[in-house]
Enzyme design. Sequence first.
Site, PDB file in Angstrom:
ATOM      1  N   ASP A 153      36.976 -20.323 -18.978  1.00 22.07           N
ATOM      2  CA  ASP A 153      38.292 -20.026 -19.559  1.00 22.07           C
ATOM      3  C   ASP A 153      39.245 -20.048 -18.362  1.00 22.07           C
ATOM      4  O   ASP A 153      38.925 -20.686 -17.336  1.00 22.07           O
ATOM      5  CB  ASP A 153      38.271 -18.650 -20.263  1.00 22.07           C
ATOM      6  CG  ASP A 153      39.543 -18.373 -21.063  1.00 22.07           C
ATOM      7  OD1 ASP A 153      39.747 -19.013 -22.097  1.00 22.07           O
ATOM      8  OD2 ASP A 153      40.364 -17.524 -20.630  1.00 22.07           O
TER       9      ASP A 153
ATOM     10  N   LYS B 157      33.281 -12.696 -25.523  1.00 25.93           N
ATOM     11  CA  LYS B 157      34.198 -13.088 -24.441  1.00 25.93           C
ATOM     12  C   LYS B 157      33.909 -12.208 -23.239  1.00 25.93           C
ATOM     13  O   LYS B 157      33.384 -11.108 -23.391  1.00 25.93           O
ATOM     14  CB  LYS B 157      35.654 -12.878 -24.890  1.00 25.93           C
ATOM     15  CG  LYS B 157      36.663 -13.613 -24.043  1.00 25.93           C
ATOM     16  CD  LYS B 157      36.835 -15.060 -24.470  1.00 25.93           C
ATOM     17  CE  LYS B 157      37.689 -15.830 -23.494  1.00 25.93           C
ATOM     18  NZ  LYS B 157      37.957 -17.212 -23.960  1.00 25.93           N
TER      19      LYS B 157
END
Length: 448
Positions: free
Chosen positions: A166, A126
Site C-alpha cells: 500500500d 490491513k
Amino acid sequence: MSYVDEVYDLVVAKNPAQPEFHQAVKEVLESLRVVIEANEEEYRKQALLERLVTPERQILFRVPWVDDKGQVQVNNGFRIQFNSAIGPYKGGLRFHPSVNLGIIKFLGFEQIFKNSLTGLPIGGGKGGSDFDPKGKSDREIMAFCQSFMTELFRHIGADTDVPAGDIGVGGREIGYLYGQYKRIRDVYEGVLTGKGLTYGGSLARTEATGYGLVYITNELLKDHGDSFEGKTVVVSGAGNVAIYAIQKAQKLGAKVVSCSDSTGWIYDPEGIDVDLLKEVKEVKRARLTEYAAARKSAEYHEKKNGEHGVWNIKCDVALPCATQNELDLDDAKALVANGCKYVCEGANMPSTIEATQYMQQNGIFFICGKASNAGGVATSALEMSQNSERLSWSFDEVDAKLQGIMQGIYKNISEAAKKYGKEGDYVAGANIAGFLKVAEAMKAQGIV
Ligand code: NDP
C-alpha cells in the site's frame, strides 16, 4: 433508535479518537440502512452489525530497528484481521508516519466490502506502521522490514492472512518482507502478494489498481453513452495507482493533465509524460519538481495549507489516487462548477462524506474506492491462485481477467443500487452488494 444508528453510536463510543474509522463505518451503515431496516429484528438478534464493525483480531506490536548511525529506532506495527467470513484476510501494509490504529481499522473495514465485490474468496484485513520510508537508505528499509516481519510472521500464512503493499510499501519492501518470512518459516508459499516476478509475483499486479480504475471508469462512461476519447482527466497522486491510471487513460484516448505528491502538484496541459513520471518516481524516488524541471509544458505548484490544487483544474473526469480525505467539499464544488461529470476513486476514501454527497447531488457520476480500486486486490487474489497452482499466467491473461472483474463489479453495483431504489448511486450499490455476500456467509457460519 434504529439499529443502524445504535451501532454507529456504539462504534464512536468504543473507538474514541479514530475519526477515519468512524467516517468509513458511517458511510457504509448509511448505505445499508435500506437493507437492514427491511429485516431489522433478525440482524439485531444476530448482532450482525456489531460483529461486522468489530475486528476479529487486532495485533499491535513493537518494531525496533537500528538506523545507519547506530541509533535504535522504535516504530508501532499493526495488523487488523477484520473479517474472514468469505476467505483468508487480505489487504495491504501501509508504511507512513500518519499511520495509527484508526487509519488501519478504516482501511481494514473498507477492505471487507471491496474484497467481497471482486467475487473472489478473500476476507478483509490491513496493516502497517508509522515508519517513514522517505529518506531512508536501502539498508535501513531492509532492517525495518526484517524486524516488522519477525513479529508479523506468526500471524500470517498463505491460507490465513496474505498481506500486500500500500502507500510506502512497493516491490522493494515486499521483497525484504518475503525474504524474512521465508527465512523464519522455512516455507516457500504465497504469503504476500505484489512479489517480484522472479519469486512468485504476478504479471500485471503492478499496473492492476490503476488499470482497473480506468476499466471501471470506462464502463461508467459507456453506460452514459460516453468514452475516454478526447476527455480531459485530472489525477492526484504520483504513486503506483496514479501512474498506471494515467497510462491507461491516455491509452484510451484521454489527456491527463495533472498529478501530485505530498509537497506539490503538476499541471501539464500537453498531457503527463508517463515515462518521465515513472523515471522521477519509480527510479529516482524524487520530488515532482524534477518532473517540472525536465518538461517545458509543465507547471509545478507548491502545496499550500488548505489548498489542494488539482481539483480546481477544468476537467471531464477526476481520479483521486493519493490518500484519504484529499478531496473536500470546496474541491467538490470546484469540480462541479468546472463541469466535471465523472469522479472515480483510485485511493481509499479520498473524498470526504460532504464532498461525496455534494458531487452526487450535483450531477456527478461517482464511484467509491471500494469498487473502483478493487482491481489491485483482485489481481493479488489472482497471484494467490497462481502461487497455489505453481504456475504463472501471461500478462494478457491476467489483464483480461482484471477487465472481466472490473466489468463484473460495475454491473453488480449498478444492479444492487437499482434493486434497492437507488439507481445511479454507486456508493450505495457497492456497500449493499459487498455487504450482502459477507452477511450471508457470516449467518451461515454461526456465531463465531
Ligand atoms: P504510493 O505510496 O505508491 O503513492 C502515494 C502517492 O500519493 C504518492 O505520490 C504520495 O506522495 C501521494 N500522497 C500521499 N499522501 C499525500 C497527501 N497527503 N497529499 C498529496 N499526495 C499525497 O501509494 P499507492 O499509489 O499504492 O496508493 C495510493 C492510494 O491508493 C492509497 O489510498 C492506497 O490505500 C490506495 N490503494 C492502493 C492500492 C495498490 O494496489 N497500490 C490498491 C487499492 C487502493 P509522496 O511521494 O510525496 O509521498
